[in-house]
Design a protein around this motif. Structure first.
Motif, PDB file in Angstrom:
ATOM      1  N   ARG A  47       1.114  -1.522  -0.080  1.00 40.42           N
ATOM      2  CA  ARG A  47       0.158   0.080   0.240  1.00 40.42           C
ATOM      3  C   ARG A  47       1.143   1.137   0.060  1.00 40.42           C
ATOM      4  O   ARG A  47       2.259   0.939   0.565  1.00 40.42           O
ATOM      5  CB  ARG A  47      -0.823  -0.264   1.824  1.00 40.42           C
ATOM      6  N   ALA A  48      -0.346   2.748  -1.051  1.00 36.99           N
ATOM      7  CA  ALA A  48       1.193   3.973  -0.755  1.00 36.99           C
ATOM      8  C   ALA A  48       0.303   4.444   1.388  1.00 36.99           C
ATOM      9  O   ALA A  48      -0.525   4.770   0.587  1.00 36.99           O
ATOM     10  CB  ALA A  48       0.914   4.175  -1.722  1.00 36.99           C
ATOM     11  N   TYR A  49       1.687   5.167   0.858  1.00 37.94           N
ATOM     12  CA  TYR A  49       1.022   6.043   2.145  1.00 37.94           C
ATOM     13  C   TYR A  49       1.264   7.728   2.392  1.00 37.94           C
ATOM     14  O   TYR A  49       2.928   7.672   1.657  1.00 37.94           O
ATOM     15  CB  TYR A  49       1.537   5.332   3.478  1.00 37.94           C
ATOM     16  N   LEU A  50       1.005   7.692   2.568  1.00 36.70           N
ATOM     17  CA  LEU A  50       0.852   9.472   2.302  1.00 36.70           C
ATOM     18  C   LEU A  50       1.956  10.179   3.508  1.00 36.70           C
ATOM     19  O   LEU A  50       1.224  10.079   3.795  1.00 36.70           O
ATOM     20  CB  LEU A  50      -0.324  10.091   1.999  1.00 36.70           C
ATOM     21  N   MET A  51       3.104  10.891   2.579  1.00 29.11           N
ATOM     22  CA  MET A  51       4.219  11.583   3.827  1.00 29.11           C
ATOM     23  C   MET A  51       4.132  12.945   3.621  1.00 29.11           C
ATOM     24  O   MET A  51       3.775  13.112   2.328  1.00 29.11           O
ATOM     25  CB  MET A  51       4.994  10.499   3.647  1.00 29.11           C
ATOM     26  N   ARG A  52       4.857  13.910   3.785  1.00 30.31           N
ATOM     27  CA  ARG A  52       4.740  14.970   4.193  1.00 30.31           C
ATOM     28  C   ARG A  52       6.278  15.364   5.004  1.00 30.31           C
ATOM     29  O   ARG A  52       6.994  14.327   4.914  1.00 30.31           O
ATOM     30  CB  ARG A  52       3.981  16.017   5.001  1.00 30.31           C
ATOM     31  N   CYS A  53       7.357  15.936   3.650  1.00 23.42           N
ATOM     32  CA  CYS A  53       8.796  16.188   4.283  1.00 23.42           C
ATOM     33  C   CYS A  53       8.316  17.847   5.488  1.00 23.42           C
ATOM     34  O   CYS A  53       7.680  17.883   5.292  1.00 23.42           O
ATOM     35  CB  CYS A  53       8.953  16.813   3.122  1.00 23.42           C
ATOM     36  N   PRO A  54       9.885  17.262   5.140  1.00 20.47           N
ATOM     37  CA  PRO A  54       9.326  18.481   6.629  1.00 20.47           C
ATOM     38  C   PRO A  54       9.016  20.170   6.849  1.00 20.47           C
ATOM     39  O   PRO A  54       9.673  20.083   5.015  1.00 20.47           O
ATOM     40  CB  PRO A  54      11.198  18.214   7.222  1.00 20.47           C
ATOM     41  N   GLY A  79       0.829  23.933  -6.233  1.00 23.95           N
ATOM     42  CA  GLY A  79       0.467  22.604  -5.167  1.00 23.95           C
ATOM     43  C   GLY A  79      -0.228  22.834  -3.286  1.00 23.95           C
ATOM     44  O   GLY A  79      -0.085  24.206  -3.841  1.00 23.95           O
ATOM     45  N   ASP A  80       0.024  22.139  -2.388  1.00 28.76           N
ATOM     46  CA  ASP A  80      -0.201  22.758  -1.251  1.00 28.76           C
ATOM     47  C   ASP A  80       1.058  22.670  -0.796  1.00 28.76           C
ATOM     48  O   ASP A  80       0.814  22.424   0.853  1.00 28.76           O
ATOM     49  CB  ASP A  80      -1.746  21.920  -0.698  1.00 28.76           C
ATOM     50  N   ASP A  81       2.135  23.377  -0.752  1.00 23.76           N
ATOM     51  CA  ASP A  81       2.872  22.507  -0.568  1.00 23.76           C
ATOM     52  C   ASP A  81       3.586  23.758   1.442  1.00 23.76           C
ATOM     53  O   ASP A  81       4.459  23.141   2.002  1.00 23.76           O
ATOM     54  CB  ASP A  81       4.858  23.243  -0.742  1.00 23.76           C
ATOM     55  N   ASN A  82       2.449  24.560   0.743  1.00 23.08           N
ATOM     56  CA  ASN A  82       2.784  26.076   2.174  1.00 23.08           C
ATOM     57  C   ASN A  82       1.443  25.179   3.184  1.00 23.08           C
ATOM     58  O   ASN A  82       1.458  26.839   3.748  1.00 23.08           O
ATOM     59  CB  ASN A  82       3.402  26.426   1.918  1.00 23.08           C
ATOM     60  N   ALA A  83       0.760  24.689   2.852  1.00 18.59           N
ATOM     61  CA  ALA A  83      -0.980  24.519   3.380  1.00 18.59           C
ATOM     62  C   ALA A  83      -0.618  24.420   5.209  1.00 18.59           C
ATOM     63  O   ALA A  83      -1.446  25.153   6.091  1.00 18.59           O
ATOM     64  CB  ALA A  83      -1.290  23.657   3.305  1.00 18.59           C
ATOM     65  N   GLU A  84       0.144  23.440   5.607  1.00 21.14           N
ATOM     66  CA  GLU A  84       0.799  23.398   6.969  1.00 21.14           C
ATOM     67  C   GLU A  84       1.543  22.715   7.188  1.00 21.14           C
ATOM     68  O   GLU A  84       2.324  21.402   6.689  1.00 21.14           O
ATOM     69  CB  GLU A  84      -0.955  22.611   7.337  1.00 21.14           C
ATOM     70  N   PRO A  85       2.435  23.280   8.217  1.00 25.24           N
ATOM     71  CA  PRO A  85       3.995  22.677   8.901  1.00 25.24           C
ATOM     72  C   PRO A  85       3.617  21.470   9.083  1.00 25.24           C
ATOM     73  O   PRO A  85       3.119  20.807   9.513  1.00 25.24           O
ATOM     74  CB  PRO A  85       4.354  23.982  10.054  1.00 25.24           C
ATOM     75  N   PHE A  86       5.238  20.367   9.001  1.00 23.62           N
ATOM     76  CA  PHE A  86       5.209  19.847   9.278  1.00 23.62           C
ATOM     77  C   PHE A  86       5.561  19.487  11.047  1.00 23.62           C
ATOM     78  O   PHE A  86       6.253  20.374  11.615  1.00 23.62           O
ATOM     79  CB  PHE A  86       6.007  19.022   9.019  1.00 23.62           C
ATOM     80  N   ASP A  87       4.466  18.298  11.938  1.00 25.79           N
ATOM     81  CA  ASP A  87       4.983  18.392  13.153  1.00 25.79           C
ATOM     82  C   ASP A  87       5.518  16.937  13.431  1.00 25.79           C
ATOM     83  O   ASP A  87       6.089  16.721  14.385  1.00 25.79           O
ATOM     84  CB  ASP A  87       4.164  18.935  14.022  1.00 25.79           C
ATOM     85  N   GLY A  88       5.711  15.795  12.726  1.00 26.91           N
ATOM     86  CA  GLY A  88       5.874  14.896  12.427  1.00 26.91           C
ATOM     87  C   GLY A  88       5.262  13.839  13.479  1.00 26.91           C
ATOM     88  O   GLY A  88       5.212  12.906  13.463  1.00 26.91           O
ATOM     89  N   GLY A  89       3.827  14.234  13.982  1.00 32.61           N
ATOM     90  CA  GLY A  89       3.165  13.678  14.678  1.00 32.61           C
ATOM     91  C   GLY A  89       2.077  13.020  14.232  1.00 32.61           C
ATOM     92  O   GLY A  89       1.800  12.846  14.500  1.00 32.61           O
ATOM     93  N   ASP A  90       1.870  13.463  12.825  1.00 37.62           N
ATOM     94  CA  ASP A  90       1.192  12.511  11.973  1.00 37.62           C
ATOM     95  C   ASP A  90       0.744  11.200  11.747  1.00 37.62           C
ATOM     96  O   ASP A  90       2.311  11.196  11.191  1.00 37.62           O
ATOM     97  CB  ASP A  90       0.371  13.447  10.882  1.00 37.62           C
ATOM     98  N   ALA A  91      -0.374  10.604  11.590  1.00 37.02           N
ATOM     99  CA  ALA A  91       0.644   8.944  11.306  1.00 37.02           C
ATOM    100  C   ALA A  91       0.062   9.772   9.526  1.00 37.02           C
ATOM    101  O   ALA A  91      -0.767  10.157   9.607  1.00 37.02           O
ATOM    102  CB  ALA A  91      -0.835   7.978  11.846  1.00 37.02           C
ATOM    103  N   PRO A  92       0.232   7.837   8.912  1.00 38.83           N
ATOM    104  CA  PRO A  92       0.237   8.449   7.048  1.00 38.83           C
ATOM    105  C   PRO A  92      -1.270   7.717   6.977  1.00 38.83           C
ATOM    106  O   PRO A  92      -1.419   7.697   7.769  1.00 38.83           O
ATOM    107  CB  PRO A  92       1.482   7.780   6.807  1.00 38.83           C
ATOM    108  N   ALA A  93      -2.093   8.568   5.936  1.00 37.83           N
ATOM    109  CA  ALA A  93      -2.595   7.853   5.409  1.00 37.83           C
ATOM    110  C   ALA A  93      -2.591   7.263   4.375  1.00 37.83           C
ATOM    111  O   ALA A  93      -1.648   7.869   2.943  1.00 37.83           O
ATOM    112  CB  ALA A  93      -3.456   9.421   4.412  1.00 37.83           C
ATOM    113  N   ALA A  94      -3.267   6.073   4.410  1.00 41.51           N
ATOM    114  CA  ALA A  94      -3.190   4.983   3.188  1.00 41.51           C
ATOM    115  C   ALA A  94      -4.233   5.418   2.282  1.00 41.51           C
ATOM    116  O   ALA A  94      -4.885   5.967   2.329  1.00 41.51           O
ATOM    117  CB  ALA A  94      -3.596   3.669   3.575  1.00 41.51           C
ATOM    118  N   VAL A  95      -3.707   4.621   1.204  1.00 41.05           N
ATOM    119  CA  VAL A  95      -4.502   5.263  -0.108  1.00 41.05           C
ATOM    120  C   VAL A  95      -4.308   3.789  -0.948  1.00 41.05           C
ATOM    121  O   VAL A  95      -3.640   3.204  -0.949  1.00 41.05           O
ATOM    122  CB  VAL A  95      -3.145   6.089  -1.429  1.00 41.05           C
ATOM    123  N   ALA A  96      -5.563   3.801  -0.942  1.00 42.16           N
ATOM    124  CA  ALA A  96      -6.014   2.422  -1.646  1.00 42.16           C
ATOM    125  C   ALA A  96      -5.771   2.069  -2.892  1.00 42.16           C
ATOM    126  O   ALA A  96      -5.347   2.895  -3.538  1.00 42.16           O
ATOM    127  CB  ALA A  96      -7.051   1.990  -1.159  1.00 42.16           C
TER     128      ALA A  96
END
Length: 96
Positions: A47-54, A79-96
């Motif tokens: 499965r592919a998990y959506l991740m975000r760079c710091p 793109g939404d590159d500056n939509a929200e800062p990365f805090d390292g705490g979000d669980a990745p969302a699976a892409v079906a």
């Protein structure tokens, strides 16, 4: 005309979703995001998990890692590159 449009829609959606190997490999598999420089996909268990760079970094598709924007070479304009800062705490969302 309608069947042609439906086919184009299916093809465009199919190419946007990463195809992960069914079995994990020795090295992780990463894919660039379709419209965001700061996001990417990581494969796990087929499965592919959506991740975000710091914050402030972009995904470098050649190196398969987050990198400085001037090295990453990403050119998405809306793109939404500056939509929200990365805090390292979000669980990745699976892409079906």
């Amino acid at each position: 005309m309608l069947p042609v449009l439906a086919l184009l829609l299916v093809v465009s959606v199919a190419t946007a979703i990463p195809h992960c190997p069914a079995k994990d490999r020795r090295n992780p598999v990463f894919f660039e995001h379709e419209v965001s420089c700061s996001r990417y996909y990581e494969c796990a268990n087929g499965r592919a998990y959506l991740m975000r760079c710091p914050s402030g970094l972009h995904f470098n598709k050649n190196l398969k890692t987050c990198d400085y924007p001037n090295h990453a070479g990403c050119i998405y304009i809306n793109g939404d590159d500056n939509a929200e800062p990365f805090d390292g705490g979000d669980a990745p969302a699976a892409v079906a």
